[in-house]
Design a protein around this motif. Structure first.
Motif, mmCIF file in Angstrom:
data_model
loop_
_atom_site.group_PDB
_atom_site.id
_atom_site.type_symbol
_atom_site.label_atom_id
_atom_site.label_comp_id
_atom_site.label_asym_id
_atom_site.label_seq_id
_atom_site.Cartn_x
_atom_site.Cartn_y
_atom_site.Cartn_z
ATOM 1 N N ASP A 86 81.891 37.733 -23.837
ATOM 2 C CA ASP A 86 82.867 36.943 -24.581
ATOM 3 C C ASP A 86 82.222 35.895 -25.472
ATOM 4 N N ARG A 88 92.434 30.428 -22.084
ATOM 5 C CA ARG A 88 91.933 29.860 -23.328
ATOM 6 C C ARG A 88 92.288 28.378 -23.436
ATOM 7 N N THR A 111 89.852 25.693 -18.329
ATOM 8 C CA THR A 111 88.553 26.264 -17.979
ATOM 9 C C THR A 111 88.158 25.836 -16.567
ATOM 10 N N ARG A 129 96.147 30.748 -32.531
ATOM 11 C CA ARG A 129 94.844 31.380 -32.362
ATOM 12 C C ARG A 129 94.934 32.834 -32.795
ATOM 13 N N ASP A 174 87.893 38.927 -22.586
ATOM 14 C CA ASP A 174 89.004 38.234 -23.235
ATOM 15 C C ASP A 174 89.966 39.193 -23.908
ATOM 16 N N ALA A 211 92.870 38.122 -29.517
ATOM 17 C CA ALA A 211 91.559 38.264 -28.867
ATOM 18 C C ALA A 211 91.030 39.685 -28.947
#
Length: 462
Positions: A422, A138, A141, A200, A349, A203
């Protein structure tokens, strides 16, 4: 970088690009502190227990107890990490270890209580590491993720060496001081994560929540039920069967085959060889080899890893054994980050922490079994013969694994399917223009919302 976060075949990501991610710098630094703390604690508690009891068996138990959480409940504990925000899990696990190590440092603590507290502290390792592993994709990338994993793997090996050396040096003077230093590393790690990582939400989607055992079983099903993930898991587990053996048998090997070299030095050279090769392989392959070439090299490196240990059949000197072991470590480090990168990209995820628990627990079990089985065989046969034949069998196993490897098209299709799964849910279609929503006014615009509210209020009043 190409779509869907897959590595670009053009060039590898640079270290500068990876370290440009502020969150990654905080996560890596905190991870290094936690890793050093883990190995420092092993060295300190092992020496503390030995001084208190003068028992080799209890001292060995203090060292081995840190592996138990992975063996008895790693996937289950990793599932706990899936249920909660990763930052909160990492901070909580560091704080738990910090407090428990402070308690262990209290002078006069009974040995059974020390072992119980140490086991409780190590229960925080699986969820903490699972959360860190699930957080990394996360933050990074594309090919930056693969290079970041290579950095993590290499730095983790270096942290092991530093942790053991520091732990032995400080604990020799004062085990209590070593435990206090360990506790401080966890405190700083928790602070870095809290300040440097964005909060965050978890997930795991609400639809996937059930009860803990079922969620843990889903982690196993997704790893071994999806063909691409299963192929990667088999490749990784197979690699672990062979790379650990020289390190695990180093003490006995040095005792029986040190020749003119000091026995302690021979053991140290063999034990350090695999981590040294691992560090070099992770950095060289991760940074200098293009992403597409890394994927192509995975299968040759998988066969090369056990093949490099086959010459131990000839009973070479400890220096040659160390060089062969370093080459094996280099090969394994060259393939693992790439395999892990593909694994993460093909993994939904909401399952990453659970899948990490499955993989990490499997790796711990397989490495332990490999050392146990080869150690038992070495009781009856010579160590060079055992390691050489074990590695020869590894060449055959790895050849079978790479021949059954899925095609690149299947790997790409699995990553594409995960990318679609996702992706955020599309926004609901806007209503057709009507008397309440004129065609020239967007439905979700603040002006339109305010005008509708005023009109509703007017209607209510009238």
């Amino acid at each position: 970088m190409v779509p869907n976060g897959q590595p670009s075949p053009a060039r590898p990501a640079t270290f500068r690009e990876v370290f440009a991610q502020r969150e990654y710098r905080f996560v890596l630094t905190a991870g290094v502190l936690s890793w050093v703390g883990d190995y420092l604690a092993k060295a300190a508690v092992t020496l503390l227990v030995y001084r208190e009891t003068e028992s080799v068996a209890l001292s060995a138990a203090a060292f081995a107890i840190s592996y138990l959480p992975w063996l008895v409940g790693g996937p289950l504990l990793a599932t706990v990490a899936e249920r909660h925000p990763h930052r909160a899990v990492m901070v909580t696990c560091d704080l738990i270890r910090m407090v428990l190590l402070l308690v262990i440092a209290v002078p006069g603590m009974p040995t059974p209580l020390i072992l119980a507290l140490l086991f409780t502290a190590t229960l925080a390792n699986p969820p903490g590491q699972a959360a860190r592993s699930a957080l990394l994709p996360r933050i990074l990338t594309g090919d930056r993720l693969v290079v970041g994993m290579s950095i993590n793997a290499s730095v983790g090996q270096a942290a092991q060496v530093v942790g053991y050396l520091l732990g032995a040096a400080i604990a020799a003077a004062s085990p209590t001081l070593a435990l206090l230093v360990t506790s401080a590393t966890y405190a700083v790690s928790a602070t870095l994560i809290r300040l440097g990582v964005i909060a965050r939400p978890t997930a795991m989607k609400a639809a996937h929540r059930s009860h803990l055992l079922r969620e843990t079983g889903e982690g196993f099903r997704i790893v071994f039920g999806q063909p691409v993930l299963r192929a990667i898991a088999i490749l990784v587990f197979s690699a672990m069967l062979f790379s650990i053996v020289p390190e695990g048998l180093a003490a006995a090997w040095a005792g029986q085959h040190a020749d003119d070299m000091d026995q302690g030095l021979a053991q140290a050279v063999i034990m350090a060889a695999v981590p040294a090769g691992y560090i070099l392989g992770g950095l060289v392959v991760g940074r200098l080899v293009a992403p597409a070439r890394r994927i192509a090299l995975m299968r040759p490196l998988a066969v090369l890893a056990p093949l490099l240990l086959v010459p131990t059949l000839l009973d070479p000197s400890p220096i040659v054994v160390a060089l062969l072991a370093a080459g094996c470590g280099f090969a394994v480090a060259g393939l693992l980050p790439t395999a892990n990168g593909l694994f993460v990209q093909a993994l939904p995820d909401g399952f990453r922490a659970r899948a990490f628990g499955v993989m990490a627990s499997g790796m711990q079990v397989i490495q332990g079994l490999a050392v146990l089985v080869t150690g038992l065989l070495a009781e009856r046969f010579s160590i060079p013969l055992v390691v050489g034949l074990w590695s020869s069998a590894g060449v055959l196993l790895m050849t079978a694994v790479v021949l059954s490897w899925p095609s690149q098209a299947k790997v790409d299709a699995a990553i594409e399917a995960t990318s679609r799964a996702d992706a955020p849910d599309p926004a609901p279609p806007a209503p057709r223009p009507g008397p309440d929503h004129p065609g020239d006014q967007p439905v979700n615009s603040p002006a339109g919302g305010q005008r509708d509210a005023r009109e509703r209020h007017r209607d209510t009043v009238s």
